[in-house]
Design a protein around this motif. Structure first.
Motif: not given
Length: 114
Positions: A105-113, A55-58, A35-42, A28-31
């Motif tokens: 770590l959580v790997v999630i595709p971007y939601p559909p536009e 509605p998408f895999e993770k 196709n996906q974003w990475i979260g770090f959950s504590q 969710f940022e320039e550069g």
């Protein structure tokens, strides 16, 4: 290459999560990734998420501690470096039943536009 330092990761609130602090490591940022974003959950002791589905895999990757993943009443404990894929539409609940903070770590595709 797009580098983001850990100290620059921004917090986010994940729906239906409790006793959880999330940081967006990439996405969710320039550069950043396209196709996906990475979260770090504590997750604090007693923390978790769900039950719900997306509605998408993770993909979950445990870095430290352990989390119990519950799907169809089957409980699976994930420990350090274990990983799993949660398919689209699969209802899951996750719980930190230990007395230590669980880091994932959580790997999630971007939601559909829309």
């Amino acid at each position: 290459m797009h580098l983001k330092r850990f100290q620059d990761a921004q917090p986010y609130v994940a729906p239906n999560h409790f006793e959880c602090h999330g940081l967006r490591l990439q996405g969710f940022e320039e550069g950043g990734p396209t196709n996906q974003w990475i979260g770090f959950s504590q997750f604090l002791p007693g923390g978790g998420a769900g039950p719900d589905s997306t509605p998408f895999e993770k993909v979950y990757v445990m870095l430290e501690g352990e989390m119990t993943v519950i799907v169809d009443d089957v409980e699976t404990v994930m420990g350090k470096y274990d990983s799993c894929t949660i398919p689209a539409g699969e209802v899951r609940k996750i719980e930190n039943r230990s007395n230590e903070t669980a880091k994932m770590l959580v790997v999630i595709p971007y939601p559909p536009e829309t």
